[in-house]
Scaffold this active site. Structure first.
Site, PDB file in Angstrom:
ATOM      1  N   PHE A 142      38.760  88.366   4.044  1.00 12.92           N
ATOM      2  CA  PHE A 142      38.504  86.927   3.958  1.00 12.92           C
ATOM      3  C   PHE A 142      37.896  86.630   2.599  1.00 12.92           C
ATOM      4  O   PHE A 142      36.799  87.084   2.285  1.00 12.92           O
ATOM      5  CB  PHE A 142      37.575  86.412   5.068  1.00 12.92           C
ATOM      6  CG  PHE A 142      37.479  84.909   5.023  1.00 12.92           C
ATOM      7  CD1 PHE A 142      38.418  84.111   5.660  1.00 12.92           C
ATOM      8  CD2 PHE A 142      36.499  84.276   4.269  1.00 12.92           C
ATOM      9  CE1 PHE A 142      38.380  82.715   5.565  1.00 12.92           C
ATOM     10  CE2 PHE A 142      36.447  82.883   4.168  1.00 12.92           C
ATOM     11  CZ  PHE A 142      37.388  82.117   4.811  1.00 12.92           C
ATOM     12  N   ASP A 227      33.783  91.338  -3.655  1.00 13.77           N
ATOM     13  CA  ASP A 227      33.478  89.977  -3.219  1.00 13.77           C
ATOM     14  C   ASP A 227      32.168  90.025  -2.436  1.00 13.77           C
ATOM     15  O   ASP A 227      32.137  90.387  -1.268  1.00 13.77           O
ATOM     16  CB  ASP A 227      34.624  89.440  -2.347  1.00 13.77           C
ATOM     17  CG  ASP A 227      34.344  88.028  -1.850  1.00 13.77           C
ATOM     18  OD1 ASP A 227      33.180  87.600  -1.903  1.00 13.77           O
ATOM     19  OD2 ASP A 227      35.286  87.362  -1.385  1.00 13.77           O
ATOM     20  N   LYS A 256      27.758  81.096  -2.224  1.00 14.97           N
ATOM     21  CA  LYS A 256      26.932  80.797  -1.048  1.00 14.97           C
ATOM     22  C   LYS A 256      25.438  80.667  -1.362  1.00 14.97           C
ATOM     23  O   LYS A 256      24.990  79.598  -1.764  1.00 14.97           O
ATOM     24  CB  LYS A 256      27.173  81.858   0.034  1.00 14.97           C
ATOM     25  CG  LYS A 256      28.593  81.790   0.603  1.00 14.97           C
ATOM     26  CD  LYS A 256      28.703  82.577   1.878  1.00 14.97           C
ATOM     27  CE  LYS A 256      30.124  82.760   2.365  1.00 14.97           C
ATOM     28  NZ  LYS A 256      30.629  81.653   3.142  1.00 14.97           N
TER      29      LYS A 256
END
Ligand code: PLP
Length: 401
Positions: A142, A227, A256
């Site tokens: 993801f 990531d 984030k």
């Protein structure tokens, strides 16, 4: 459900696209680990906006930095310079041991940026034949929701109906070093991977996997892109999850929690060689690197270290995981995690994790089901021992039932 809650949910449903299926709780306030709904009910947030609120809701020092900067200068575009960008570069580079920084806004934009840069690096530095660059990615990855990214997703919900997609990606199973070795060709420019697969259910690869990946990337001249948009900035009990593996990526993506939960900020962190291929006019973003974003990110990083949130994540994560493992329940298949990135996988016979998340909500805990049978638990890193113990009581009650 009160009439206010019902009315807001009905309006949202009527006017909004239905690309999410949230729990039926309408939040209006947050402070630290807690959020409150419009009826005044308090909840312990065990999702932290998918780890974007690591520092806790409305952290006063990040708020102060944001307000101060918002009163001075918010946006210049990169057509001109601003007095926050250089400080942001210095501070994030020092904290993460990086040489070059490229600021963007969302996580997906950071991923797209890395893909662009690494392809260009492949052609200009590695000498791959034009338009032949390949990037290896993992099954069940993801990395976001943009067109380039969903094109190499293996999740049917993420990609079905959205093609045609860009070529240039090869898939390997996560955690399988032999599969990775076998997928390498002379055109491989990068391996893009999450240190822990978050959306796939908090999956941790076997011990030694990343050391092997690092070795193969180095020996084949492949850029290792980690990531760390979800795992980074303290979530796993270290500043970056790569530290658990004793390796260093060539390119690291963060987002984030770089926002402190206030305002989208992401960044591509790399050595000089990869980001060095991007020349003026070849990449950019109107909002990337704006002074408001930089001031917020600087404060978000500062409180992480100043207030030892990373150490707290390690300690509280251990306490939380141990407590979850000790719950005697015949529906719990596995408890796993690292730091405060935790998951409880339920037996498929339990009928899915969603109804347990709904039951937790009734007990004052907001957690999120992922991929059917897994409850993901990721509270803000400021959680205390008493709050962990209280949460464990609620989990025990729900999972025992
Ligand atoms: C590992 C990872 N990469 C990328 C993204 C995309 O970030 P954003 O939603 O900010 O685009 C996410 C978001 O959940 C993520 O978990």
């Amino acid at each position: 459900m009160t009439s206010t809650t019902a009315r807001l949910i009905e309006t949202e449903y009527r006017l909004g696209a239905h690309n999410y299926k949230p729990l039926d709780v309408v939040l209006s306030r947050g402070e630290g680990v807690h959020v409150w709904d419009v009826d005044g009910n308090r909840y312990l947030d065990c999702l932290s906006a998918y780890s974007a609120v690591n520092q806790g809701h409305c952290h006063p020092k990040i708020l102060a930095a944001m307000v101060e900067q918002a009163q001075k200068l918010t946006l210049t575009s990169r057509a001109f310079r601003n007095d926050q960008l250089a400080h942001f570069y210095e501070e994030i580079a020092a904290l993460t041991g990086s040489h070059k920084v490229l600021p963007m806004n969302s996580g997906a934009e950071a991923v797209e940026t890395a893909i662009k840069a690494v392809r260009k690096w492949g052609y200009e530095v590695k000498g791959v034949e034009r338009d032949k660059a390949e990037i290896i990615v993992c099954d069940n990855n993801f990395h976001g929701r943009t067109m380039g990214i969903v094109g190499f997703s293996t999740d049917p919900d993420a990609r079905e109906g959205f093609g045609p997609f860009a070529p240039g990606f090869r898939h390997v199973p996560f955690g399988d070093i032999d599969a990775f070795r076998a997928a390498i060709t002379e055109n491989t420019v990068a391996f893009l991977i999450e240190p822990i697969q978050g959306e796939a259910g908090v999956l941790i690869p076997p011990v030694g996997y990343f050391a092997g990946v690092r070795e193969l990337c180095t020996s084949h001249g492949i850029t290792l892109i980690l990531d760390e948009i979800q795992t980074g900035l303290g979530r796993t009990g270290r500043i970056l999850a790569e530290e658990h593996e004793g390796i260093e990526a060539d390119v690291t993506l963060v987002g984030k929690a770089l926002s402190g939960g206030f305002y989208p900020v992401s960044a591509v962190l790399s050595n000089t060689e990869v980001l060095g291929v991007l020349k003026p006019g070849q990449h950019g973003s109107t909002f990337g690197g704006n002074p408001l974003a930089c001031a917020i990110a600087r404060a978000a990083l500062r409180v992480l270290t100043e207030e030892d949130m990373i150490g707290n994540s390690a300690h509280m994560g251990e306490r939380f995981q141990k407590g979850l493992s000790e719950i005697r329940s015949n529906i719990v298949k596995e408890v796993r995690g690292r730091g405060l990135m935790l998951a409880v996988e339920l037996d498929p016979a339990a009928g899915g994790a969603r109804k347990y998340c709904e039951a937790l909500k009734e007990r004052g805990i907001l957690a999120k089901d992922t991929h059917g049978d897994t409850i993901r638990i990721a509270p803000p890193l400021v959680i205390t021992a008493d709050q962990v113990d209280w949460a464990l009581e609620q989990f025990e009650a729900v999972l025992r039932d």
